[in-house]
Design an enzyme around this catalytic site. Sequence first.
Site, PDB file in Angstrom:
ATOM      1  N   GLU A 175      33.997 -20.894   6.353  1.00 57.76           N
ATOM      2  CA  GLU A 175      33.090 -19.839   6.819  1.00 57.76           C
ATOM      3  C   GLU A 175      31.868 -19.805   5.904  1.00 57.76           C
ATOM      4  O   GLU A 175      31.989 -19.921   4.681  1.00 57.76           O
ATOM      5  CB  GLU A 175      33.784 -18.482   6.788  1.00 57.76           C
ATOM      6  CG  GLU A 175      34.811 -18.272   7.890  1.00 57.76           C
ATOM      7  CD  GLU A 175      34.192 -17.803   9.204  1.00 57.76           C
ATOM      8  OE1 GLU A 175      32.943 -17.707   9.272  1.00 57.76           O
ATOM      9  OE2 GLU A 175      34.966 -17.540  10.146  1.00 57.76           O
ATOM     10  N   HIS A 223      32.529 -24.477  15.233  1.00 54.97           N
ATOM     11  CA  HIS A 223      33.397 -23.579  16.001  1.00 54.97           C
ATOM     12  C   HIS A 223      32.972 -23.591  17.473  1.00 54.97           C
ATOM     13  O   HIS A 223      33.813 -23.539  18.381  1.00 54.97           O
ATOM     14  CB  HIS A 223      33.309 -22.170  15.421  1.00 54.97           C
ATOM     15  CG  HIS A 223      34.420 -21.271  15.849  1.00 54.97           C
ATOM     16  ND1 HIS A 223      34.456 -19.923  15.549  1.00 54.97           N
ATOM     17  CD2 HIS A 223      35.555 -21.510  16.553  1.00 54.97           C
ATOM     18  CE1 HIS A 223      35.553 -19.387  16.044  1.00 54.97           C
ATOM     19  NE2 HIS A 223      36.238 -20.331  16.663  1.00 54.97           N
TER      20      HIS A 223
END
Length: 342
Positions: A175, A223
Site C-alpha cells: 500500500e 489492484h
Amino acid sequence: MRKTLYIIGLSIIAFSCTSQKSSKKKAYWPKTATIQPKTATKTQAQDKPKPQITNDHGVEFFTTNISDPTKNDNTVSYGSIVSAKPAGYKVVKTYFPAIAQNFRQRYLILHYTALPDDKSITVLTQQAVSAHYLVNNTGDNEIYQLVDENKRSYHAGVSSWRNDKNLNDNSIGIEIVNAGYTADATGKKLFVPFSDDQVKKVAALAKDIVTRYQIPATNVLAHSDIAPTRKQDPGPFFPWKKLYDEYQIGMWYDEASKQSYYDLATSTDFTTKYNDPTFISSTQTALQKFGYGLDVSGQWDDATKKTIEAFQYHFRPQNYDGIMDAETWAILQALNQKYPIK
C-alpha cells in the site's frame, strides 16, 4: 539256494542305487538362506549431504536453495521454519528439505490507500483490511511492515489474473499513501501524483520482493488489474514505465511492436468496425488473454469499459477514458505478443 542268492543280490543293487540317488539329491539341495540384519540403503539424498539448518536460540532457519531455479522452484526459507509438534512424537528434519517445492508468494500487487499517513496506518492495522507493507509519504527512509510475508494479508479482495483467483492466497501487497482521486463536474477522475521519495521506496521494496520470490514480470500488477470493475489504484500517476526501465520490474511493451500494430490499425477503417460485435468480442478476448477477468459479451458493456480503463491506467496513462482506440489496441496486441501465457 540259487534263487535265494539272486533275490539277495537284487536287494543289494536296489539299496545301492537308492543311496546314490539320495546322495545326488542331497548334493543339489539349496542351502538354507541365512537371514542377515538389514542395512540402510543409501539414497541419493544421503550420498549428497544437504546444507545445514541454522538454529538460533531454538529457532530453525534454512537459507540455501538446493532446488532448480530454472523451474521456479526454491527451497529457501526467508523466515523461521514452522513445524508440527504432535503430542508424544518427535518431528525430525533428517531428510529436509524436499526439492519439489516453490514459494506461495507468486504475485506482487500495488495499491494506494486513498488516505493520509496517520489514517492509513490506523485502517491497515486496526480494521478488516491490511497489506504486507505500507509506504508512507513523510520523506523519511522507513517502510512499515504490517503483515508477515508468509501470512495472507487482506489487500486484494475478490480478484483474478489469468488462471488464478482470490490473490490474497498467493500475493504480497504494498500500500502506498496517496489521496487517490476526485471527480470533476464531467465525472472524469482526477488523480494525485506520487512523490519521488515514495517511488524510490516502492521500487527498492518491489525489487527485493520479486528477486527473492522469483516473481515474473507478468505477476507484478495494480489492484485495478486484478479487480478492474471495482478498483482504480494505484491509478495512472503510478510510474510503471519507470519501474520497468530503471529497475527491471513488471511489464512494458516494445515500442517497435506497438508502432507496427498501430500502423496496422490506422491503415484500416478502425472507427468503422469499432461497434462491430466481432471486433468487440476479439478485443475482449485479447484483454482476457492478457490476464483480465472479463467475459466475452460482444458489447461495450460496463465491465469492458472499466477493464479498458484499468488497462490504460497501467499502460496508457495519458488517456484513461475506457475507450479502445487505435493506440490502446496496439499496446494490447504488443503486450500479448511479448507476454504470452505459457
